[in-house]
Design a protein around this motif. Sequence first.
Motif, PDB file in Angstrom:
ATOM      1  N   PRO A  19       0.811  -1.222   0.000  1.00 32.76           N
ATOM      2  CA  PRO A  19       0.000   0.000   0.000  1.00 32.76           C
ATOM      3  C   PRO A  19       0.852   1.283   0.000  1.00 32.76           C
ATOM      4  N   SER A  20       1.918   1.295   0.776  1.00 32.55           N
ATOM      5  CA  SER A  20       2.786   2.478   0.797  1.00 32.55           C
ATOM      6  C   SER A  20       3.530   2.633  -0.515  1.00 32.55           C
ATOM      7  N   LEU A  21       3.970   1.536  -1.080  1.00 33.21           N
ATOM      8  CA  LEU A  21       4.668   1.580  -2.364  1.00 33.21           C
ATOM      9  C   LEU A  21       3.755   2.134  -3.452  1.00 33.21           C
ATOM     10  N   LEU A  22       2.517   1.681  -3.483  1.00 31.00           N
ATOM     11  CA  LEU A  22       1.552   2.197  -4.458  1.00 31.00           C
ATOM     12  C   LEU A  22       1.288   3.685  -4.235  1.00 31.00           C
ATOM     13  N   PHE A  23       1.147   4.067  -2.971  1.00 35.45           N
ATOM     14  CA  PHE A  23       0.910   5.478  -2.648  1.00 35.45           C
ATOM     15  C   PHE A  23       2.063   6.352  -3.141  1.00 35.45           C
ATOM     16  N   PHE A  24       3.306   5.978  -2.809  1.00 33.57           N
ATOM     17  CA  PHE A  24       4.446   6.812  -3.182  1.00 33.57           C
ATOM     18  C   PHE A  24       4.688   6.823  -4.691  1.00 33.57           C
ATOM     19  N   ALA A  25       4.445   5.732  -5.364  1.00 36.60           N
ATOM     20  CA  ALA A  25       4.602   5.712  -6.822  1.00 36.60           C
ATOM     21  C   ALA A  25       3.565   6.621  -7.479  1.00 36.60           C
ATOM     22  N   PHE A  26       2.316   6.561  -7.001  1.00 36.11           N
ATOM     23  CA  PHE A  26       1.250   7.384  -7.576  1.00 36.11           C
ATOM     24  C   PHE A  26       1.477   8.869  -7.291  1.00 36.11           C
ATOM     25  N   THR A  27       1.717   9.213  -6.033  1.00 33.52           N
ATOM     26  CA  THR A  27       1.879  10.640  -5.703  1.00 33.52           C
ATOM     27  C   THR A  27       3.184  11.191  -6.270  1.00 33.52           C
ATOM     28  N   GLY A  28       4.209  10.357  -6.361  1.00 35.79           N
ATOM     29  CA  GLY A  28       5.447  10.799  -6.996  1.00 35.79           C
ATOM     30  C   GLY A  28       5.242  11.089  -8.470  1.00 35.79           C
ATOM     31  N   ALA A  29       4.432  10.270  -9.134  1.00 33.66           N
ATOM     32  CA  ALA A  29       4.125  10.507 -10.547  1.00 33.66           C
ATOM     33  C   ALA A  29       3.397  11.841 -10.722  1.00 33.66           C
ATOM     34  N   LEU A  30       2.489  12.152  -9.805  1.00 24.82           N
ATOM     35  CA  LEU A  30       1.788  13.441  -9.880  1.00 24.82           C
ATOM     36  C   LEU A  30       2.755  14.610  -9.695  1.00 24.82           C
ATOM     37  N   LEU A  93      13.536  13.093 -18.947  1.00 26.40           N
ATOM     38  CA  LEU A  93      13.731  12.413 -17.676  1.00 26.40           C
ATOM     39  C   LEU A  93      12.421  12.317 -16.898  1.00 26.40           C
ATOM     40  N   LYS A  94      11.612  13.377 -16.933  1.00 25.47           N
ATOM     41  CA  LYS A  94      10.310  13.331 -16.268  1.00 25.47           C
ATOM     42  C   LYS A  94       9.433  12.246 -16.871  1.00 25.47           C
ATOM     43  N   TRP A  95       9.399  12.135 -18.187  1.00 22.60           N
ATOM     44  CA  TRP A  95       8.584  11.107 -18.834  1.00 22.60           C
ATOM     45  C   TRP A  95       9.120   9.706 -18.541  1.00 22.60           C
ATOM     46  N   PHE A  96      10.455   9.579 -18.467  1.00 18.69           N
ATOM     47  CA  PHE A  96      11.030   8.286 -18.111  1.00 18.69           C
ATOM     48  C   PHE A  96      10.626   7.894 -16.693  1.00 18.69           C
ATOM     49  N   PHE A  97      10.701   8.841 -15.759  1.00 19.11           N
ATOM     50  CA  PHE A  97      10.319   8.541 -14.380  1.00 19.11           C
ATOM     51  C   PHE A  97       8.823   8.276 -14.258  1.00 19.11           C
ATOM     52  N   LEU A  98       8.016   8.891 -15.109  1.00 15.82           N
ATOM     53  CA  LEU A  98       6.591   8.565 -15.131  1.00 15.82           C
ATOM     54  C   LEU A  98       6.397   7.117 -15.578  1.00 15.82           C
ATOM     55  N   PHE A  99       7.162   6.695 -16.573  1.00 24.71           N
ATOM     56  CA  PHE A  99       7.132   5.300 -17.010  1.00 24.71           C
ATOM     57  C   PHE A  99       7.546   4.373 -15.871  1.00 24.71           C
ATOM     58  N   VAL A 100       8.606   4.741 -15.142  1.00 27.08           N
ATOM     59  CA  VAL A 100       9.079   3.929 -14.020  1.00 27.08           C
ATOM     60  C   VAL A 100       7.999   3.844 -12.933  1.00 27.08           C
ATOM     61  N   ALA A 101       7.388   4.986 -12.578  1.00 30.77           N
ATOM     62  CA  ALA A 101       6.337   4.985 -11.551  1.00 30.77           C
ATOM     63  C   ALA A 101       5.149   4.137 -11.993  1.00 30.77           C
ATOM     64  N   SER A 102       4.748   4.262 -13.256  1.00 27.05           N
ATOM     65  CA  SER A 102       3.635   3.458 -13.777  1.00 27.05           C
ATOM     66  C   SER A 102       3.981   1.973 -13.766  1.00 27.05           C
ATOM     67  N   SER A 103       5.205   1.642 -14.122  1.00 18.82           N
ATOM     68  CA  SER A 103       5.652   0.249 -14.111  1.00 18.82           C
ATOM     69  C   SER A 103       5.698  -0.294 -12.690  1.00 18.82           C
TER      70      SER A 103
END
Length: 142
Positions: A19-30, A93-103
Amino acid sequence: MRLAAIRRFHSYFGVFIAPSLLFFAFTGALQLFSLHEAHGAYRPPAVIEKLGMLHKDQVFAAKPKRPQPAAAQAPRPVEDRHEAGPKTSTTLLKWFFLFVASSLILSTGLGLWMALAFSPGKRLLWLVFLAGAALPVAILLS
């Protein structure tokens, strides 16, 4: 340690932190594209702003609005308002990190599904998952 014990530990540990991993990946992507902060005519929904503060400052609150000095409220000359856009490398780099967060979200979701659908002791895994979701909320509310 036997392989089965390592796999079991991995399942419980992964389900607990998911749950925390999903939260941080989602909010980090935002936050990659500053969707958690007001800028220009854009005003984020209050929940997105609060989630951004939780991600960055571990506080579930909107950023307090500071009064601006009179000099700061005066319109700036037109040439000062036209800032150069971000460099191409920054945007890439932002788009790459968005890909990483989505993955990361996808991979975590698949891992949760595999653990909760195919592991023995599903009931205990569900309890561990709920504990992993409830613990940060309980700490935040305390």
